[in-house]
Design an enzyme around this catalytic site. Structure first.
Site, mmCIF file in Angstrom:
data_model
loop_
_atom_site.group_PDB
_atom_site.id
_atom_site.type_symbol
_atom_site.label_atom_id
_atom_site.label_comp_id
_atom_site.label_asym_id
_atom_site.label_seq_id
_atom_site.Cartn_x
_atom_site.Cartn_y
_atom_site.Cartn_z
ATOM 1 N N HIS A 100 8.746 5.281 -2.087
ATOM 2 C CA HIS A 100 7.566 5.138 -2.097
ATOM 3 C C HIS A 100 7.039 4.941 -0.623
ATOM 4 O O HIS A 100 7.903 4.275 0.056
ATOM 5 C CB HIS A 100 7.285 3.884 -2.987
ATOM 6 C CG HIS A 100 5.859 3.343 -2.824
ATOM 7 N ND1 HIS A 100 5.786 2.312 -2.031
ATOM 8 C CD2 HIS A 100 4.642 3.375 -3.114
ATOM 9 C CE1 HIS A 100 4.310 1.710 -1.863
ATOM 10 N NE2 HIS A 100 3.747 2.663 -2.702
ATOM 11 N N HIS A 146 0.026 4.359 6.381
ATOM 12 C CA HIS A 146 -0.357 3.572 5.229
ATOM 13 C C HIS A 146 -1.810 3.094 5.736
ATOM 14 O O HIS A 146 -2.274 2.209 6.493
ATOM 15 C CB HIS A 146 0.473 2.448 5.060
ATOM 16 C CG HIS A 146 0.187 1.743 3.772
ATOM 17 N ND1 HIS A 146 0.673 0.475 3.664
ATOM 18 C CD2 HIS A 146 -0.402 2.130 2.728
ATOM 19 C CE1 HIS A 146 0.408 0.040 2.265
ATOM 20 N NE2 HIS A 146 -0.265 0.948 1.748
#
Length: 543
Positions: A100, A146
């Protein structure tokens, strides 16, 4: 410094299989076959063990040499069969080692983005790499970061180059790149060119038709696969974004808004990038509507669905049987990812996802928590190739598996913890206690279906670098096919939290019977140089 001494069980076994204080090749062979259950071992194999012993004489083993063989790295607790699962089934029939936000070096908010954690993950055997792709500040290149956080970006090109270089260093089986796409169509086209030019012939490009069934893992060896949402016309995507924030995010229905897509400039004349769409082998997306619509099985095509850990928990309560029994996870891919508030890059219990057939249980690989140890344990199976065939009960179309039901016992596992050594060499001598040797104890338990879950604890052995416990624990297992043996060592501390002193996690299905040397790992899952336990494993049938 105390030296580990052979336990009484080892001395008794030596007496049983030796003559006149020596165990020759015939005696050692008999021990390996009868007691260790190593049926394929030959007398020549036993002789090689004797020849390789550092102890004299060479015509046999005395008791200390026998003990040292049992406590050596060659006496592994896990079978050494390499890749031995059937690899000719569709991709959806396997648990896949999945990362992830694979590019993050630390936490989810302000750590650096880099190709280094991607490389480390691939070296460890991870087969699914996640990249969040965004426009750079000039809107002329593609960055990986991110979104909505302070994480420093890395270029897509650098990530792709490293994936190509390290994809198959630990396993020949396919690498899947899941893209969380926040790009405009012109940058999608640029990303498509980067992907095709960088990956070249190892990139798997599907035909024009959507798969009715996923290809087998075997046929995809040494190939890299792209999985993301198919792009829409730019104006259509913008209209969808006005209706719901998550049209461009594979995970944005989670409760944290750090993954929301940035608004694009309004360029209604732009169209979708066909070259980008052609690269997508595993189509992702969440249908409009509720869980019933999400879990519908289309006989004409297969797809990937993503749910957060919280969404999966809710789905398991209301649609648990549907996820498994109505063939959703038998035909389609289910990916589960950490909830957004895990900004420290911690992980969740993967068992609930595996028990419902989820193939991609996405984990933050840069962490060092107990749930990551379970992940490492699961993928020690099948030659550590990154693909583990699901148990038959998750693939059976005729019988509904319910994780909450207690099924009949299949086997009893008896675990004896004899002793441990190696801390004296791998730790500073004042690490555990400034003035005296450590006080070690062991925890042994099972992770699996709720009926099998259990954790036990040994006595505390005080003031010893070479603790001897000689304790047996018994576990009654209903689903050993999906059970993991958890082993942790702690040092007791009266005034504060007990110190960590090593751990490992082993798939029950691949544990070898007999007395074995069990190496321990640090919190990150890396093996210590010397720390290990001497243990015995015995499988018996329930009464």
């Amino acid at each position: 410094m105390a030296v580990a001494q052979a336990p009484e069980d080892v001395k008794n076994l030596f007496e049983m299989y030796s003559e006149n204080g020596l165990m020759n090749a015939d005696g050692l062979h008999k021990f390996l076959v009868e007691y260790q259950k190593e049926d394929e071992t030959t007398t020549d194999d036993a002789q090689k063990i004797i020849d390789g012993s550092k102890h004299l004489p060479k015509n046999g083993l005395h008791v200390e040499a026998f003990f040292r063989h049992l406590f050596s790295d060659t006496n592994s607790p896990q079978v050494s069969l390499g890749v031995h699962h059937d690899m000719n089934a569709p991709l959806s029939h396997y648990f896949i080692f999945t990362g992830h936000n694979s590019y993050l070096t630390g936490n989810q908010l302000n750590s650096d983005c880099s190709d280094v954690p991607i490389i480390n993950a691939l070296k460890r055997g991870v087969r699914v790499i996640e990249l969040d792709i965004w426009p750079n500040s000039e809107k002329d290149d593609v960055h990986v970061l991110h979104g909505g956080t302070l994480t420093a970006p890395v270029t897509l090109l650098k990530c792709l180059s490293s994936i190509k270089e390290y994809a198959f260093v630990s396993s020949d089986f396919p690498v899947i790149i899941t893209l969380e796409d926040h790009l405009t169509p012109d940058l999608q086209a640029k990303a498509a060119n980067m992907i095709t030019e960088t990956l070249g012939d190892i990139l798997f490009t599907p035909g024009p038709e959507v798969f009715k069934e996923f290809p087998s893992v075997e046929t995809l060896k040494k190939r890299i696969i792209i999985s993301t949402k198919p792009p829409k016309d730019y104006t259509e995507a913008k209209e969808d974004k006005d209706k719901e924030n998550d049209s461009k995010s594979d995970k944005a229905d989670d409760e944290v808004a750090t993954k929301k897509a940035e608004p694009h400039e309004n360029k209604p004349k732009q169209k979708k990038a066909p070259e980008y769409k052609r690269l997508i082998a595993i189509h992702a997306g969440k249908p409009k509507g509720g869980l019933d619509e999400c879990l519908e099985v289309d006989p004409e095509k297969v797809r990937r669905l993503s749910l957060s850990e919280l969404e999966l928990e809710k789905a398991a309560e209301t649609h648990g049987k549907q996820i498994v029994s109505y063939r959703f996870t038998q035909r389609n891919m289910l990916r589960v990812y950490p909830k957004g508030i895990r900004v420290d890059s911690s992980n969740y219990n993967p068992m609930i996802a595996w028990l419902h057939g989820a193939q991609m249980v996405a984990f933050n690989m840069q962490g060092c928590d107990k749930h990551l140890w379970l992940m490492h344990g699961m993928f020690k199976a099948n030659g550590q190739c990154g693909y583990v065939k699901k148990p038959d009960f998750l693939l059976n179309t005729n019988e509904i598996f319910d994780p909450e039901v207690k099924y009949s016992e299949k086997t009893i596992l008896k675990v004896t913890v004899y002793l441990g050594e190696g801390w004296y060499y791998d730790f500073d001598h004042t690490h555990f206690d400034s003035y005296s040797p450590p006080d070690f104890y062991v925890k042994v338990g099972i992770a699996g279906v709720p009926a099998d879950k259990q954790m036990t604890k040994s006595k505390i052995v005080e003031d010893s670098w070479v603790p001897s416990w000689n304790q047996e624990f018994e576990f009654h297992l209903t689903m050993p096919q999906l059970a993991l043996l958890r082993i942790k060592v702690h040092e007791y501390d009266m005034s504060k939290k007990d110190d960590f002193a090593g751990q490992t996690c082993l798939p029950i299905s691949e544990i070898r019977s007999g007395i074995r040397a069990v190496p321990l790992m640090d919190k990150k899952g890396d093996k210590y140089n010397n720390v290990k336990l001497l243990m015995r494993f015995e499988f018996t049938n329930p009464p």
